[in-house]
Scaffold this active site. Sequence first.
Site, mmCIF file in Angstrom:
data_model
loop_
_atom_site.group_PDB
_atom_site.id
_atom_site.type_symbol
_atom_site.label_atom_id
_atom_site.label_comp_id
_atom_site.label_asym_id
_atom_site.label_seq_id
_atom_site.Cartn_x
_atom_site.Cartn_y
_atom_site.Cartn_z
ATOM 1 N N SER A 124 1.232 -3.737 11.900
ATOM 2 C CA SER A 124 0.943 -4.528 10.712
ATOM 3 C C SER A 124 2.239 -4.882 9.988
ATOM 4 O O SER A 124 3.221 -4.121 10.036
ATOM 5 C CB SER A 124 0.068 -3.672 9.794
ATOM 6 O OG SER A 124 0.037 -4.214 8.505
ATOM 7 N N TYR A 148 -1.617 4.821 5.413
ATOM 8 C CA TYR A 148 -2.010 3.889 6.481
ATOM 9 C C TYR A 148 -0.765 3.257 7.117
ATOM 10 O O TYR A 148 -0.592 3.264 8.335
ATOM 11 C CB TYR A 148 -2.936 2.797 5.925
ATOM 12 C CG TYR A 148 -3.076 1.604 6.837
ATOM 13 C CD1 TYR A 148 -3.786 1.708 8.036
ATOM 14 C CD2 TYR A 148 -2.473 0.374 6.528
ATOM 15 C CE1 TYR A 148 -3.898 0.608 8.889
ATOM 16 C CE2 TYR A 148 -2.582 -0.715 7.379
ATOM 17 C CZ TYR A 148 -3.295 -0.596 8.551
ATOM 18 O OH TYR A 148 -3.388 -1.675 9.406
ATOM 19 N N LYS A 152 1.141 3.486 11.055
ATOM 20 C CA LYS A 152 1.579 2.376 11.917
ATOM 21 C C LYS A 152 3.046 2.556 12.304
ATOM 22 O O LYS A 152 3.429 2.381 13.463
ATOM 23 C CB LYS A 152 1.389 1.029 11.203
ATOM 24 C CG LYS A 152 -0.053 0.633 10.992
ATOM 25 C CD LYS A 152 -0.759 0.358 12.309
ATOM 26 C CE LYS A 152 -2.210 -0.001 12.135
ATOM 27 N NZ LYS A 152 -2.992 0.071 13.376
ATOM 28 N N GLY A 292 1.106 -1.509 -5.624
ATOM 29 C CA GLY A 292 1.516 -1.544 -4.216
ATOM 30 C C GLY A 292 1.632 -2.945 -3.645
ATOM 31 O O GLY A 292 2.101 -3.124 -2.521
HETATM 32 P P1 NAD Z 1 -11.874 -2.941 12.415
HETATM 33 O O1 NAD Z 1 -12.145 -1.749 11.600
HETATM 34 O O2 NAD Z 1 -12.786 -4.110 12.298
HETATM 35 O O3 NAD Z 1 -11.799 -2.529 13.962
HETATM 36 C C1 NAD Z 1 -11.384 -1.252 14.386
HETATM 37 C C2 NAD Z 1 -12.452 -0.743 15.351
HETATM 38 O O4 NAD Z 1 -12.046 0.557 15.807
HETATM 39 C C3 NAD Z 1 -13.825 -0.582 14.686
HETATM 40 O O5 NAD Z 1 -14.793 -1.222 15.489
HETATM 41 C C4 NAD Z 1 -14.050 0.920 14.642
HETATM 42 O O6 NAD Z 1 -15.408 1.252 14.793
HETATM 43 C C5 NAD Z 1 -13.183 1.398 15.795
HETATM 44 N N1 NAD Z 1 -12.661 2.761 15.661
HETATM 45 C C6 NAD Z 1 -12.061 3.322 14.590
HETATM 46 N N2 NAD Z 1 -11.675 4.578 14.866
HETATM 47 C C7 NAD Z 1 -12.031 4.816 16.159
HETATM 48 C C8 NAD Z 1 -11.896 5.933 17.019
HETATM 49 N N3 NAD Z 1 -11.333 7.071 16.615
HETATM 50 N N4 NAD Z 1 -12.380 5.839 18.289
HETATM 51 C C9 NAD Z 1 -12.982 4.692 18.709
HETATM 52 N N5 NAD Z 1 -13.136 3.617 17.929
HETATM 53 C C10 NAD Z 1 -12.655 3.665 16.675
HETATM 54 O O7 NAD Z 1 -10.375 -3.393 12.123
HETATM 55 P P2 NAD Z 1 -9.613 -4.722 12.511
HETATM 56 O O8 NAD Z 1 -9.415 -5.498 11.276
HETATM 57 O O9 NAD Z 1 -10.233 -5.372 13.680
HETATM 58 O O10 NAD Z 1 -8.203 -4.116 12.891
HETATM 59 C C11 NAD Z 1 -7.863 -3.779 14.222
HETATM 60 C C12 NAD Z 1 -6.494 -3.131 14.220
HETATM 61 O O11 NAD Z 1 -5.549 -4.034 13.655
HETATM 62 C C13 NAD Z 1 -6.411 -1.851 13.409
HETATM 63 O O12 NAD Z 1 -5.576 -0.948 14.099
HETATM 64 C C14 NAD Z 1 -5.756 -2.302 12.121
HETATM 65 O O13 NAD Z 1 -5.038 -1.252 11.511
HETATM 66 C C15 NAD Z 1 -4.834 -3.395 12.609
HETATM 67 N N6 NAD Z 1 -4.510 -4.383 11.568
HETATM 68 C C16 NAD Z 1 -5.529 -5.044 10.939
HETATM 69 C C17 NAD Z 1 -5.221 -5.951 9.935
HETATM 70 C C18 NAD Z 1 -6.324 -6.665 9.192
HETATM 71 O O14 NAD Z 1 -6.042 -7.267 8.163
HETATM 72 N N7 NAD Z 1 -7.552 -6.693 9.667
HETATM 73 C C19 NAD Z 1 -3.883 -6.201 9.587
HETATM 74 C C20 NAD Z 1 -2.877 -5.523 10.284
HETATM 75 C C21 NAD Z 1 -3.202 -4.616 11.274
HETATM 76 C C1 UD1 Z 2 -3.530 -5.572 2.284
HETATM 77 C C2 UD1 Z 2 -2.942 -4.184 2.383
HETATM 78 C C3 UD1 Z 2 -2.046 -4.136 3.620
HETATM 79 C C4 UD1 Z 2 -2.838 -4.535 4.866
HETATM 80 C C5 UD1 Z 2 -3.447 -5.923 4.636
HETATM 81 C C6 UD1 Z 2 -4.290 -6.389 5.774
HETATM 82 C C7 UD1 Z 2 -2.774 -3.311 0.090
HETATM 83 C C8 UD1 Z 2 -1.847 -2.973 -1.026
HETATM 84 N N1 UD1 Z 2 -2.180 -3.885 1.176
HETATM 85 O O1 UD1 Z 2 -2.454 -6.481 2.193
HETATM 86 O O2 UD1 Z 2 -1.506 -2.861 3.788
HETATM 87 O O3 UD1 Z 2 -2.003 -4.550 6.014
HETATM 88 O O4 UD1 Z 2 -4.254 -5.897 3.454
HETATM 89 O O5 UD1 Z 2 -5.441 -5.599 5.877
HETATM 90 O O6 UD1 Z 2 -3.967 -3.064 0.039
HETATM 91 N N2 UD1 Z 2 -5.993 -10.365 -3.949
HETATM 92 C C9 UD1 Z 2 -6.594 -10.713 -5.140
HETATM 93 N N3 UD1 Z 2 -7.877 -10.290 -5.347
HETATM 94 C C10 UD1 Z 2 -8.589 -9.572 -4.430
HETATM 95 C C11 UD1 Z 2 -7.963 -9.225 -3.205
HETATM 96 C C12 UD1 Z 2 -6.656 -9.626 -3.010
HETATM 97 O O7 UD1 Z 2 -5.997 -11.359 -5.986
HETATM 98 O O8 UD1 Z 2 -9.751 -9.212 -4.695
HETATM 99 C C13 UD1 Z 2 -4.608 -10.837 -3.687
HETATM 100 C C14 UD1 Z 2 -3.611 -9.711 -3.467
HETATM 101 O O9 UD1 Z 2 -3.043 -9.298 -4.660
HETATM 102 C C15 UD1 Z 2 -2.612 -10.414 -2.511
HETATM 103 C C16 UD1 Z 2 -3.489 -11.391 -1.708
HETATM 104 O O10 UD1 Z 2 -4.654 -11.587 -2.496
HETATM 105 O O11 UD1 Z 2 -1.689 -11.170 -3.249
HETATM 106 C C17 UD1 Z 2 -3.881 -10.846 -0.347
HETATM 107 O O12 UD1 Z 2 -4.482 -9.576 -0.500
HETATM 108 P P1 UD1 Z 2 -5.117 -8.775 0.718
HETATM 109 O O13 UD1 Z 2 -6.054 -9.650 1.456
HETATM 110 O O14 UD1 Z 2 -5.667 -7.492 0.185
HETATM 111 O O15 UD1 Z 2 -3.892 -8.497 1.696
HETATM 112 P P2 UD1 Z 2 -2.474 -7.797 1.384
HETATM 113 O O16 UD1 Z 2 -2.324 -7.458 -0.035
HETATM 114 O O17 UD1 Z 2 -1.436 -8.649 1.986
#
Ligand code: NAD
Ligand code: UD1
Length: 343
Positions: A124, A148, A152, A292
Amino acid sequence: MAILVTGGAGYIGSHTCVELLENGHDVIVIDNLSNSSLDVLDRIHTLTNKKVTFYKGDLLDRTMLETIFTGHSIESVIHFAGLKAVGESVEQPNRYYYTNLMSTLHLLQVMDKYNVHKLVFSSSATVYGTGNLMPLNEEARLSAVNPYGRTKLMIEEMLADHYRSNQAWRFIVLRYFNPIGAHPSGMIGEDPAGRPNNLMPYVTQVAVGKLPELNIFGDDYSTHDGTGVRDYIHVVDLALGHIQALKKTAEPGYHTYNLGTGQGYSVLDVIHTFEEVNGNPVPYRVQGRRSGDAAVCYADVEKAKKELNWEATRGLQDMCRDAWRWQVQNPNGYQKARSFQSN
Ligand code: NAD
Ligand code: UD1
Protein backbone atom coordinates in the site's frame (compact mmCIF):
# COMPACT_ATOMS: atom_id res chain seq x y z
CA MET A 1 -0.78 -24.70 -13.90
CA ALA A 2 -2.99 -22.49 -11.76
CA ILE A 3 -2.72 -19.13 -10.00
CA LEU A 4 -3.52 -19.26 -6.29
CA VAL A 5 -5.28 -16.08 -5.17
CA THR A 6 -5.40 -15.56 -1.40
CA GLY A 7 -8.25 -13.27 -0.38
CA GLY A 8 -9.74 -13.73 -3.85
CA ALA A 9 -13.31 -13.19 -2.62
CA GLY A 10 -12.45 -9.67 -1.42
CA TYR A 11 -12.80 -6.35 -3.21
CA ILE A 12 -9.57 -6.23 -5.21
CA GLY A 13 -9.14 -10.02 -5.30
CA SER A 14 -12.54 -10.60 -6.95
CA HIS A 15 -11.83 -8.06 -9.71
CA THR A 16 -8.43 -9.66 -10.25
CA CYS A 17 -10.01 -13.14 -10.48
CA VAL A 18 -12.25 -11.87 -13.29
CA GLU A 19 -9.26 -10.53 -15.25
CA LEU A 20 -7.25 -13.71 -14.62
CA LEU A 21 -10.08 -15.90 -15.91
CA GLU A 22 -10.59 -13.60 -18.91
CA ASN A 23 -6.88 -13.99 -19.64
CA GLY A 24 -7.16 -17.78 -19.70
CA HIS A 25 -5.68 -18.58 -16.28
CA ASP A 26 -6.93 -21.35 -14.00
CA VAL A 27 -7.69 -19.76 -10.65
CA ILE A 28 -7.76 -21.20 -7.14
CA VAL A 29 -9.02 -18.99 -4.33
CA ILE A 30 -8.45 -19.38 -0.62
CA ASP A 31 -10.47 -17.01 1.54
CA ASN A 32 -11.87 -17.31 5.06
CA LEU A 33 -14.77 -14.98 4.09
CA SER A 34 -14.07 -12.83 7.16
CA ASN A 35 -14.61 -9.73 5.01
CA SER A 36 -16.35 -11.14 1.96
CA SER A 37 -19.16 -13.33 0.79
CA LEU A 38 -19.57 -16.61 -1.04
CA ASP A 39 -21.92 -14.78 -3.43
CA VAL A 40 -18.88 -13.21 -5.07
CA LEU A 41 -17.93 -16.55 -6.61
CA ASP A 42 -21.30 -16.93 -8.35
CA ARG A 43 -21.01 -13.41 -9.66
CA ILE A 44 -17.53 -14.11 -11.03
CA HIS A 45 -18.93 -17.20 -12.71
CA THR A 46 -21.83 -15.27 -14.25
CA LEU A 47 -19.46 -12.59 -15.51
CA THR A 48 -16.83 -14.84 -17.04
CA ASN A 49 -18.67 -18.11 -17.60
CA LYS A 50 -15.70 -19.71 -15.86
CA LYS A 51 -15.33 -21.06 -12.36
CA VAL A 52 -12.64 -20.58 -9.77
CA THR A 53 -11.75 -23.48 -7.51
CA PHE A 54 -12.66 -22.24 -4.05
CA TYR A 55 -11.32 -23.21 -0.62
CA LYS A 56 -12.96 -21.64 2.39
CA GLY A 57 -9.99 -21.52 4.68
CA ASP A 58 -7.65 -19.42 6.74
CA LEU A 59 -4.03 -18.77 5.87
CA LEU A 60 -3.30 -19.20 9.56
CA ASP A 61 -4.19 -22.86 8.98
CA ARG A 62 -0.99 -24.24 7.48
CA THR A 63 -2.50 -27.69 6.96
CA MET A 64 -5.18 -26.20 4.74
CA LEU A 65 -2.52 -24.52 2.63
CA GLU A 66 -0.60 -27.78 2.31
CA THR A 67 -3.78 -29.49 1.11
CA ILE A 68 -4.12 -26.93 -1.67
CA PHE A 69 -0.49 -27.18 -2.72
CA THR A 70 -0.55 -31.00 -2.76
CA GLY A 71 -3.83 -31.10 -4.67
CA HIS A 72 -2.95 -28.64 -7.44
CA SER A 73 -0.14 -27.66 -9.71
CA ILE A 74 0.37 -24.01 -8.74
CA GLU A 75 2.50 -21.67 -10.79
CA SER A 76 2.21 -18.39 -8.88
CA VAL A 77 0.45 -16.82 -5.94
CA ILE A 78 -1.24 -13.42 -5.68
CA HIS A 79 -1.49 -12.59 -1.99
CA PHE A 80 -4.38 -10.25 -1.11
CA ALA A 81 -5.59 -11.87 2.11
CA GLY A 82 -5.19 -9.81 5.23
CA LEU A 83 -6.77 -7.31 7.56
CA LYS A 84 -6.85 -3.76 6.24
CA ALA A 85 -8.73 -1.35 8.52
CA VAL A 86 -6.38 1.31 9.85
CA GLY A 87 -8.47 2.30 12.90
CA GLU A 88 -9.06 -1.32 13.88
CA SER A 89 -5.32 -2.00 13.62
CA VAL A 90 -4.67 0.72 16.20
CA GLU A 91 -7.22 -0.87 18.56
CA GLN A 92 -6.21 -4.48 17.93
CA PRO A 93 -2.51 -4.45 17.01
CA ASN A 94 -1.89 -8.05 18.08
CA ARG A 95 -4.62 -9.34 15.77
CA TYR A 96 -3.21 -7.33 12.87
CA TYR A 97 0.41 -8.34 13.39
CA TYR A 98 -0.55 -11.96 14.00
CA THR A 99 -2.90 -12.30 11.03
CA ASN A 100 -0.99 -10.36 8.41
CA LEU A 101 2.50 -11.54 9.32
CA MET A 102 1.76 -15.18 10.23
CA SER A 103 -0.42 -15.68 7.13
CA THR A 104 2.39 -14.48 4.93
CA LEU A 105 5.00 -16.57 6.75
CA HIS A 106 2.85 -19.69 6.34
CA LEU A 107 2.38 -18.94 2.70
CA LEU A 108 6.11 -18.49 2.12
CA GLN A 109 6.93 -21.71 4.01
CA VAL A 110 4.45 -23.78 2.04
CA MET A 111 5.37 -22.18 -1.29
CA ASP A 112 9.04 -22.95 -0.69
CA LYS A 113 8.25 -26.53 0.33
CA TYR A 114 6.31 -27.10 -2.91
CA ASN A 115 8.87 -25.24 -4.99
CA VAL A 116 6.54 -22.39 -5.99
CA HIS A 117 8.52 -19.17 -5.94
CA LYS A 118 6.44 -16.56 -7.76
CA LEU A 119 4.52 -14.17 -5.54
CA VAL A 120 2.68 -10.91 -6.19
CA PHE A 121 1.97 -9.05 -2.95
CA SER A 122 -0.61 -6.34 -2.13
CA SER A 123 1.23 -3.54 -0.42
CA SER A 124 0.00 0.00 0.00
CA ALA A 125 1.03 3.61 -0.51
CA THR A 126 0.68 3.83 3.25
CA VAL A 127 4.29 2.52 3.49
CA TYR A 128 5.51 5.95 2.34
CA GLY A 129 4.35 7.50 5.59
CA THR A 130 4.59 11.27 5.70
CA GLY A 131 7.16 13.90 4.77
CA ASN A 132 8.05 12.82 1.21
CA LEU A 133 7.90 15.04 -1.84
CA MET A 134 5.16 14.33 -4.41
CA PRO A 135 4.85 12.46 -6.67
CA LEU A 136 6.03 9.45 -4.68
CA ASN A 137 8.41 7.21 -6.51
CA GLU A 138 9.42 3.75 -5.32
CA GLU A 139 12.66 5.09 -3.83
CA ALA A 140 10.86 7.49 -1.46
CA ARG A 141 11.57 7.13 2.26
CA LEU A 142 9.49 4.42 3.92
CA SER A 143 7.78 4.75 7.27
CA ALA A 144 4.43 3.73 8.63
CA VAL A 145 2.25 5.53 11.11
CA ASN A 146 -0.10 2.76 12.27
CA PRO A 147 0.04 -1.03 12.88
CA TYR A 148 -1.67 -1.82 9.56
CA GLY A 149 0.95 0.15 7.66
CA ARG A 150 3.73 -1.43 9.69
CA THR A 151 2.51 -4.93 8.76
CA LYS A 152 2.82 -3.96 5.09
CA LEU A 153 6.29 -2.58 5.64
CA MET A 154 7.37 -5.64 7.61
CA ILE A 155 6.02 -8.00 4.95
CA GLU A 156 7.92 -6.09 2.26
CA GLU A 157 11.07 -6.57 4.35
CA MET A 158 10.28 -10.25 4.91
CA LEU A 159 9.97 -10.79 1.17
CA ALA A 160 13.19 -8.91 0.46
CA ASP A 161 15.02 -11.09 3.02
CA HIS A 162 13.65 -14.25 1.44
CA TYR A 163 14.95 -13.08 -1.92
CA ARG A 164 18.37 -12.28 -0.45
CA SER A 165 18.57 -15.80 0.98
CA ASN A 166 17.31 -17.59 -2.13
CA GLN A 167 17.40 -15.96 -5.53
CA ALA A 168 14.93 -18.45 -6.98
CA TRP A 169 12.19 -16.25 -5.52
CA ARG A 170 10.34 -13.82 -7.81
CA PHE A 171 8.58 -11.17 -5.77
CA ILE A 172 6.50 -8.35 -7.17
CA VAL A 173 5.38 -5.90 -4.50
CA LEU A 174 2.54 -3.65 -5.66
CA ARG A 175 1.92 -0.48 -3.69
CA TYR A 176 -1.68 0.49 -4.36
CA PHE A 177 -2.77 4.08 -4.10
CA ASN A 178 -6.55 4.56 -3.59
CA PRO A 179 -8.56 1.82 -5.31
CA ILE A 180 -12.19 2.80 -5.94
CA GLY A 181 -14.96 1.97 -8.40
CA ALA A 182 -16.31 -1.40 -9.39
CA HIS A 183 -16.61 -3.74 -12.34
CA PRO A 184 -18.56 -1.91 -15.10
CA SER A 185 -21.21 -4.67 -15.03
CA GLY A 186 -22.17 -3.59 -11.51
CA MET A 187 -21.98 -7.23 -10.43
CA ILE A 188 -18.95 -7.04 -8.17
CA GLY A 189 -17.70 -4.15 -6.10
CA GLU A 190 -16.62 -2.97 -2.69
CA ASP A 191 -18.82 -4.13 0.17
CA PRO A 192 -17.53 -2.63 3.41
CA ALA A 193 -18.93 -4.05 6.64
CA GLY A 194 -20.66 -1.38 8.71
CA ARG A 195 -20.06 2.32 8.21
CA PRO A 196 -17.41 2.87 5.51
CA ASN A 197 -14.06 4.41 6.47
CA ASN A 198 -12.96 5.26 2.97
CA LEU A 199 -14.24 8.11 0.84
CA MET A 200 -15.95 6.50 -2.17
CA PRO A 201 -18.11 3.92 -0.39
CA TYR A 202 -19.16 6.70 1.97
CA VAL A 203 -20.07 8.94 -0.98
CA THR A 204 -22.17 6.23 -2.65
CA GLN A 205 -24.00 5.42 0.59
CA VAL A 206 -24.82 9.11 1.08
CA ALA A 207 -25.97 9.43 -2.54
CA VAL A 208 -28.26 6.41 -2.18
CA GLY A 209 -29.69 7.79 1.08
CA LYS A 210 -28.29 5.17 3.47
CA LEU A 211 -26.21 7.82 5.24
CA PRO A 212 -27.39 11.43 5.71
CA GLU A 213 -24.27 13.34 4.66
CA LEU A 214 -20.58 13.04 4.00
CA ASN A 215 -18.14 14.44 6.55
CA ILE A 216 -15.25 16.12 4.77
CA PHE A 217 -12.21 15.73 6.96
CA GLY A 218 -10.64 19.18 6.72
CA ASP A 219 -10.81 22.00 4.17
CA ASP A 220 -7.74 23.89 5.35
CA TYR A 221 -4.98 21.84 3.69
CA SER A 222 -2.62 23.53 1.24
CA THR A 223 -4.35 22.07 -1.79
CA HIS A 224 -6.25 23.78 -4.62
CA ASP A 225 -9.54 23.75 -2.65
CA GLY A 226 -8.32 22.98 0.87
CA THR A 227 -9.48 19.33 0.92
CA GLY A 228 -7.18 16.29 0.90
CA VAL A 229 -5.78 15.09 -2.42
CA ARG A 230 -5.36 11.41 -3.34
CA ASP A 231 -4.46 9.28 -6.33
CA TYR A 232 -7.68 7.32 -6.97
CA ILE A 233 -7.33 4.30 -9.22
CA HIS A 234 -10.11 2.27 -10.83
CA VAL A 235 -10.17 -1.23 -9.36
CA VAL A 236 -10.26 -2.78 -12.85
CA ASP A 237 -7.06 -0.94 -13.81
CA LEU A 238 -5.57 -2.20 -10.56
CA ALA A 239 -6.64 -5.77 -11.35
CA LEU A 240 -5.02 -5.49 -14.78
CA GLY A 241 -1.82 -4.37 -13.06
CA HIS A 242 -1.71 -7.82 -11.44
CA ILE A 243 -1.87 -9.55 -14.82
CA GLN A 244 1.17 -7.57 -15.90
CA ALA A 245 2.91 -8.22 -12.58
CA LEU A 246 2.47 -11.96 -13.07
CA LYS A 247 4.29 -11.69 -16.39
CA LYS A 248 7.16 -9.98 -14.62
CA THR A 249 7.61 -13.04 -12.36
CA ALA A 250 9.04 -14.86 -15.40
CA GLU A 251 12.45 -13.66 -14.18
CA PRO A 252 13.87 -13.94 -10.66
CA GLY A 253 14.02 -10.76 -8.62
CA TYR A 254 12.41 -8.53 -6.02
CA HIS A 255 10.63 -5.58 -7.58
CA THR A 256 8.38 -2.88 -6.18
CA TYR A 257 5.84 -0.85 -8.20
CA ASN A 258 3.40 1.92 -7.50
CA LEU A 259 -0.06 1.29 -8.94
CA GLY A 260 -1.84 4.61 -9.25
CA THR A 261 -2.79 7.02 -12.04
CA GLY A 262 -0.24 9.69 -11.17
CA GLN A 263 -3.08 12.21 -10.92
CA GLY A 264 -4.30 13.69 -7.63
CA TYR A 265 -7.92 14.66 -6.96
CA SER A 266 -9.34 16.43 -3.91
CA VAL A 267 -12.35 15.30 -1.87
CA LEU A 268 -14.38 18.11 -3.47
CA ASP A 269 -13.21 17.04 -6.97
CA VAL A 270 -14.54 13.55 -6.21
CA ILE A 271 -17.87 14.87 -4.93
CA HIS A 272 -18.37 17.22 -7.86
CA THR A 273 -17.41 14.61 -10.46
CA PHE A 274 -19.70 12.08 -8.80
CA GLU A 275 -22.63 14.54 -8.84
CA GLU A 276 -21.96 15.53 -12.44
CA VAL A 277 -21.63 11.99 -13.79
CA ASN A 278 -24.46 10.38 -11.85
CA GLY A 279 -26.84 13.30 -11.37
CA ASN A 280 -27.21 12.62 -7.65
CA PRO A 281 -26.42 15.17 -4.97
CA VAL A 282 -23.92 14.33 -2.25
CA PRO A 283 -24.73 16.49 0.79
CA TYR A 284 -21.67 17.16 2.90
CA ARG A 285 -20.46 18.96 5.99
CA VAL A 286 -16.90 20.08 6.64
CA GLN A 287 -15.40 18.65 9.83
CA GLY A 288 -11.97 18.83 11.38
CA ARG A 289 -9.03 16.93 9.93
CA ARG A 290 -8.89 13.16 10.50
CA SER A 291 -5.86 12.23 12.56
CA GLY A 292 -3.11 10.56 10.53
CA ASP A 293 -4.27 11.99 7.18
CA ALA A 294 -1.78 13.47 4.74
CA ALA A 295 -2.73 16.59 2.77
CA VAL A 296 -1.61 15.19 -0.58
CA CYS A 297 -0.61 11.75 -1.83
CA TYR A 298 -0.10 10.70 -5.44
CA ALA A 299 2.16 8.35 -7.32
CA ASP A 300 4.97 8.55 -9.78
CA VAL A 301 3.86 5.73 -12.09
CA GLU A 302 6.77 5.74 -14.55
CA LYS A 303 8.37 2.56 -13.22
CA ALA A 304 5.23 0.47 -13.68
CA LYS A 305 4.73 1.95 -17.15
CA LYS A 306 8.25 1.10 -18.19
CA GLU A 307 8.82 -2.26 -16.52
CA LEU A 308 5.32 -3.75 -16.31
CA ASN A 309 4.05 -2.19 -19.52
CA TRP A 310 0.99 -1.15 -17.53
CA GLU A 311 -0.80 2.11 -17.03
CA ALA A 312 -4.21 3.09 -15.73
CA THR A 313 -6.62 4.11 -18.49
CA ARG A 314 -9.84 4.75 -16.55
CA GLY A 315 -10.51 8.25 -15.26
CA LEU A 316 -12.33 9.67 -12.25
CA GLN A 317 -15.60 9.81 -14.20
CA ASP A 318 -15.42 6.06 -14.88
CA MET A 319 -14.62 5.41 -11.22
CA CYS A 320 -17.63 7.46 -10.05
CA ARG A 321 -19.98 5.96 -12.63
CA ASP A 322 -18.99 2.37 -11.88
CA ALA A 323 -19.02 2.84 -8.09
CA TRP A 324 -22.53 4.22 -8.38
CA ARG A 325 -23.77 1.41 -10.68
CA TRP A 326 -22.54 -1.15 -8.13
CA GLN A 327 -24.25 0.72 -5.28
CA VAL A 328 -27.58 1.06 -7.09
CA GLN A 329 -27.66 -2.55 -8.26
CA ASN A 330 -26.62 -3.84 -4.82
CA PRO A 331 -27.98 -1.45 -2.20
CA ASN A 332 -27.06 -3.93 0.52
CA GLY A 333 -23.89 -5.24 -1.08
CA TYR A 334 -23.60 -9.01 -0.86
CA GLN A 335 -25.59 -8.87 2.38
CA LYS A 336 -27.77 -11.87 1.62
CA ALA A 337 -24.80 -14.18 1.96
CA ARG A 338 -22.83 -12.36 4.65
CA SER A 339 -22.24 -14.22 7.85
CA PHE A 340 -22.69 -11.02 9.86
CA GLN A 341 -24.96 -8.01 9.66
CA SER A 342 -23.59 -4.77 8.24
CA ASN A 343 -24.77 -1.39 9.60
P1 NAD B 1 -10.79 -7.18 1.35
O1 NAD B 1 -10.95 -7.21 2.81
O2 NAD B 1 -11.97 -6.89 0.50
O3 NAD B 1 -10.15 -8.56 0.85
C1 NAD B 1 -9.29 -9.33 1.66
C2 NAD B 1 -9.84 -10.76 1.64
O4 NAD B 1 -8.98 -11.57 2.46
C3 NAD B 1 -11.25 -10.85 2.24
O5 NAD B 1 -12.07 -11.57 1.34
C4 NAD B 1 -11.06 -11.62 3.54
O6 NAD B 1 -12.17 -12.43 3.83
C5 NAD B 1 -9.80 -12.41 3.25
N1 NAD B 1 -8.99 -12.74 4.43
C6 NAD B 1 -8.61 -11.92 5.43
N2 NAD B 1 -7.83 -12.58 6.31
C7 NAD B 1 -7.71 -13.85 5.84
C8 NAD B 1 -7.02 -15.00 6.30
N3 NAD B 1 -6.32 -15.00 7.43
N4 NAD B 1 -7.11 -16.15 5.57
C9 NAD B 1 -7.85 -16.18 4.42
N5 NAD B 1 -8.52 -15.12 3.96
C10 NAD B 1 -8.44 -13.96 4.64
O7 NAD B 1 -9.63 -6.14 1.01
P2 NAD B 1 -9.17 -5.51 -0.36
O8 NAD B 1 -9.57 -4.10 -0.36
O9 NAD B 1 -9.57 -6.37 -1.49
O10 NAD B 1 -7.61 -5.54 -0.16
C11 NAD B 1 -6.81 -6.61 -0.63
C12 NAD B 1 -5.38 -6.37 -0.18
O11 NAD B 1 -4.93 -5.13 -0.70
C13 NAD B 1 -5.20 -6.31 1.32
O12 NAD B 1 -3.98 -6.94 1.65
C14 NAD B 1 -5.10 -4.82 1.59
O13 NAD B 1 -4.34 -4.55 2.75
C15 NAD B 1 -4.41 -4.32 0.35
N6 NAD B 1 -4.69 -2.91 0.06
C16 NAD B 1 -5.99 -2.50 -0.08
C17 NAD B 1 -6.26 -1.16 -0.32
C18 NAD B 1 -7.68 -0.68 -0.44
O14 NAD B 1 -7.90 0.53 -0.41
N7 NAD B 1 -8.67 -1.53 -0.63
C19 NAD B 1 -5.21 -0.24 -0.44
C20 NAD B 1 -3.89 -0.71 -0.32
C21 NAD B 1 -3.65 -2.05 -0.07
C1 UD1 C 1 -6.89 5.35 4.01
C2 UD1 C 1 -5.94 4.85 5.07
C3 UD1 C 1 -4.74 4.21 4.38
C4 UD1 C 1 -5.20 3.10 3.43
C5 UD1 C 1 -6.21 3.70 2.44
C6 UD1 C 1 -6.77 2.69 1.49
C7 UD1 C 1 -6.24 6.31 7.03
C8 UD1 C 1 -5.63 7.39 7.85
N1 UD1 C 1 -5.53 5.96 5.92
O1 UD1 C 1 -6.18 6.28 3.21
O2 UD1 C 1 -3.85 3.69 5.32
O3 UD1 C 1 -4.10 2.54 2.74
O4 UD1 C 1 -7.29 4.30 3.15
O5 UD1 C 1 -7.57 1.78 2.18
O6 UD1 C 1 -7.28 5.76 7.35
N2 UD1 C 1 -12.30 11.54 3.54
C9 UD1 C 1 -13.30 12.40 3.93
N3 UD1 C 1 -14.42 11.86 4.49
C10 UD1 C 1 -14.61 10.51 4.65
C11 UD1 C 1 -13.57 9.64 4.23
C12 UD1 C 1 -12.43 10.19 3.70
O7 UD1 C 1 -13.19 13.61 3.80
O8 UD1 C 1 -15.65 10.09 5.18
C13 UD1 C 1 -11.09 12.11 2.90
C14 UD1 C 1 -9.80 11.80 3.65
O9 UD1 C 1 -9.53 12.77 4.60
C15 UD1 C 1 -8.80 11.78 2.47
C16 UD1 C 1 -9.62 11.26 1.28
O10 UD1 C 1 -10.98 11.51 1.63
O11 UD1 C 1 -8.38 13.08 2.17
C17 UD1 C 1 -9.43 9.77 1.03
O12 UD1 C 1 -9.68 9.05 2.22
P1 UD1 C 1 -9.68 7.47 2.28
O13 UD1 C 1 -10.55 6.93 1.22
O14 UD1 C 1 -9.99 7.06 3.69
O15 UD1 C 1 -8.19 7.05 1.90
P2 UD1 C 1 -6.80 7.53 2.55
O16 UD1 C 1 -6.99 8.54 3.59
O17 UD1 C 1 -5.90 7.87 1.44
